[in-house]
Enzyme design. Sequence first.
Site, PDB file in Angstrom:
ATOM      1  N   LYS C  80      24.979  13.716  72.928  1.00 27.35           N
ATOM      2  CA  LYS C  80      26.499  13.686  72.016  1.00 27.35           C
ATOM      3  C   LYS C  80      25.831  12.716  71.091  1.00 27.35           C
ATOM      4  CE  LYS C  80      31.361  12.792  71.917  1.00 27.35           C
ATOM      5  NZ  LYS C  80      32.281  12.215  72.805  1.00 27.35           N
ATOM      6  N   SER C 155      35.988  15.571  72.690  1.00 24.28           N
ATOM      7  CA  SER C 155      35.094  15.435  71.640  1.00 24.28           C
ATOM      8  C   SER C 155      33.669  15.808  72.007  1.00 24.28           C
ATOM      9  CB  SER C 155      35.171  13.823  71.252  1.00 24.28           C
ATOM     10  OG  SER C 155      34.845  12.977  72.297  1.00 24.28           O
ATOM     11  N   SER C 179      37.253  13.323  76.952  1.00 28.61           N
ATOM     12  CA  SER C 179      36.207  13.769  75.986  1.00 28.61           C
ATOM     13  C   SER C 179      35.039  14.364  76.848  1.00 28.61           C
ATOM     14  CB  SER C 179      35.821  13.072  74.841  1.00 28.61           C
ATOM     15  OG  SER C 179      36.719  12.803  73.897  1.00 28.61           O
TER      16      SER C 179
END
Lengths: 99, 477, 494
Positions: C80, C155, C179
């Site tokens: 990420k 996310s 997330s």
Amino acid sequence: MASITSDEVRQTALLARLALTDDEVARLTLELSHLLGYIEQLTALDTAGVEPMTHAVPMDCPLRLDTPAPSLAADDALAAAPRRADDYFEVPKIIEAGS
Amino acid sequence: MTATKWEAVIGLECHVQLATETKAFSASASIYGAPPNSCTDPTVLGLPGALPVVNRRQIELALTLGLATGSTLRRRSRFSRKHYFYPDLPKGYQISQFDEPLCEHGTVEFVVDGVPRSVRLTRIHLEEDAGKNLHRAKRSLVDLNRAGVPLVEIVSEPELRSAEEAGEYMRTLRQLVRWLGISDGNMEEGSLRCDANVSLRPVGATTLGTKAELKNINSFKFVERAIEHEIARQTAILDAGGRVVQESRLWDADAGTSHAMRSKEEAHDYRYLPDPDLPPLVIDEEWIDRARAALPELPTARRQRLVAEYGLTVADARVLTEERALADWFEAAARAHGDGKRVSNWVQSELLRELNRDARTIDACPIRPEALAALLRLIDDGTISGKIAKEVFTKMYASGDAPGVIVEREGLVQVTDTSAIETAARAAIDANPKQAEQYRAGKTQMIGFFVGQVMKATGGKANPAAVNEVLARLLGA
Amino acid sequence: MTELSHLPAWRLAELVAAREVSARELATLHLARIARADAALGAFLLVDEAGALGRADRIDAALARGEQPGPLAGVPLALKDIFVTRGIATTVASRILAGWIPPYDGTAVARLYAAGANLLGKLNMDEFAMGSSNENSSVKPCRNPWDLTRVPGGSSGGSAAAVAAGLCAGSLGTDTGGSIRQPAAFCGLVGMKPTYGRVSRYGVVAFASSLDQVGPMTRNVRDAALLLQAIAGHDPHDATSIDAPVPDYRAACERGARGLGGLKIGLPAEYFVDGGGINPEVERAVRAGIARLEDAGATVVPVSLPHTKYAVACYYLVATAEASSNLARYDGVRFGHRAEGTGSLLELYCKSRGEGFGPEVKRRIMLGTFALRSGHYDAYYRKAQQVRALIKRDFDEAFTQVDLIATPATPTAAFRLGEKAADPLAMYLADIFTISCNLAGLPGVSVPCGFTEAGLPIGLQLIAPPLCEEQLFTAAAAHELATDFHTRRPPELA
Ligand SMILES: [Mg+2]
Ligand SMILES: [Zn+2]
């Protein structure tokens, strides 16, 4: 408390240093009022005497020895600066303090 | 005049830079005067993802100050974030302490015009310093070397009543932090900075008037001048029937005046938030006990002891306790010699004169305390006169050599040989019959004249007691 | 044999260590897959081809010299874009940080490198990890490989999409309110949020410091254990990092094969209420998953978490307040976007931030700033922290009766792009089942427990007491043994 005026939105935006267009102000006034309305449900909950929880896992603050580690070279510290003057970060002239 | 109509109410907020090797929340070096932006790391720069870790040393130093001021030490204190945007504040917030500071309710004692005064401290809290903005013609430049340096903020209650008191309070604080070794207290380098909250109220009133905050009093000699100026300014406003505006004012040392800081576009709202990156700071009893045990004798106690133990005057004790190292030096010499009063005289007249001339601190003194004691013993046993001793002292200071070595090398050993003194005395009497006559006629103070003559003839090396004795005998005959 | 691109990460590490496959082969293969598929998926924000090949060669060379292979030797991962990577742009999918090349590696990244992992690139996400659909990326949306018209969740949407599609063997996400677990559920992965403090946050761009936690996103339970093993443990650079030994998570997984006899699992009534927004298909699959745990020997008992309904409101105060503070450093002075032609300092700040942050980030900064304004603190932030204590108390109470808690990971399967984008509150409520874990600092994992009729994955969430990740791995592994969901693959992308 459950709603927010567009004036409060502008004041808050200034505190947060966010330039907002009039459209953004209008939209945020609605959205934030809506969210604050939802959040309002918390006020109904009796929390008298409840110690606020600031850390998810209770612990004491760890302490570090006062032993220096290498600093970044000035060039590395300044490498990402959008504006640099010699070995300084450059900003518009500060006129807030003083005459 | 309306000079007595108003009473000044002054509270000081002093920031003291703590003498650590590294920053408050990261291991980047804390060095004064390094090239710009050479003392940073991701945490100091507030880079994304960087986190603070508390430097233990700053806590020890703050605890020391807390104990020395008799503060209540909070066993669990908290770091909070104080938010504002400024280029010298990398994260957009300062890590500080807000509702749960480390120390509260201390006191600072000092003396103004011989009268003891005591001012209460609201709090002493830890926080990190900001960087430095430099202002150029069309832009400002930012150096973040100082960002993250550990500070304590010492907040006094509004109990000071005059510029003089405020000045004395500041000098006492400076002395204390230097004494404790927690800061160099150097105002010129920004290690000690002070903001003053000043308000006036009618004499006898108990409520507070509107205050102005004087910012940036960053030079020792301007503390009193800035506050005096502010008192005069507010007096003029009030005398004219006006009202003081609550504002921050910036002291301009060059102009000797202050001006209102341009109010920011919005009111302050620091939005304090307990720092989620830092769990509560917990101080256990054992740590406090250790800090207490390590606490040096404080200046006031030391002063009292010097008076009691060595028979010094309060004024002398005050001079000798200006710096802990000086007091230590004095006591080492006094113990080595035995007569504290005489050692004190020598330190104050000879030693401090030399040091001041060279702008040296006692730590850089080339004379060891034992050497002064040895010098005084040379006077005591008659090897040299007091006058010669001063000469020897100067040479000791210049060379670092022991007094015995200097006396020997330079042939300064006192003449106690009575025959040599007698020869010189006779010569002096023969050469000055008129003065001898006066002496014999009862003007006995004329002996001083003859002593001077003999000393001159012997290059100052004659033992004064022996000279006196010989002269008295010869003149009396 | 399954293609290399869909083998478990632990198996790839074995093959590389045995020098049956080279790290370079794995890197090349995955880079080719990214080149082929990612245009449709939008999972990668940066592919570090040269860097990945260089690292692969160094790993191979070290093995050739006879050096001990790390536990992740040659395993191609992608992260990420919230993980700070030295020399590799780190942007949190925000304009305000576009092009920022960090001068340091975060702790998790450094530990992955030390374990021998390779890094292929940086993955898409909601800007600053604020979102549940990846639609808040300032760069591009990311799509769900099971259905390209749907969101991968957020996310950590790019992480979920890339791992599910076989573009990398595993990923790290961050989880502030769900997330990791929510996108894992949406994409059919195992996603674990460990105990707060178990993994260092140093070098992870902060969203809400008291809630953020790093965790693995993988295609199977044992891979999750492998990744967590590599990154967990005390870090002196993070003052909230827990100083406790890290147990053997792989052994914990293996214990799953011996069944779950003696394990007590609590079912919180509040997560299964009628009309509570839980989709019937999801509920059915979740209950089937719980039945599998019972089949493995666990006992299921009802528990109550009475303050659950306050979690979202509480979360949006705590998270936004902390975010408004954490994001104050993006000011256009030392790094990141700086607006052009600003005459004054105030203008520089306001314009740089106004231009640099996207709408959701601004919304949260505004809410958080408002909540911290003087006079508001007690009514908002402090109140929320009190409610948080009550939520934690609920869990403490429940864990006196049970070892684990089982809930749905999400109320629905992956929704369509644009479906909730217009209504922030509806989007926030998508995290309703995951948020409490963050508020209470507890470890939670989402594991695949079924599919909808339309073929979308569904996640079962398991929650454990602090530092009991081992129990999560054991239960998750036992559940996985009873299913084949982890072996299913989304359609290959051309
Ligand atoms: Mg202050
Ligand atoms: Zn301060």
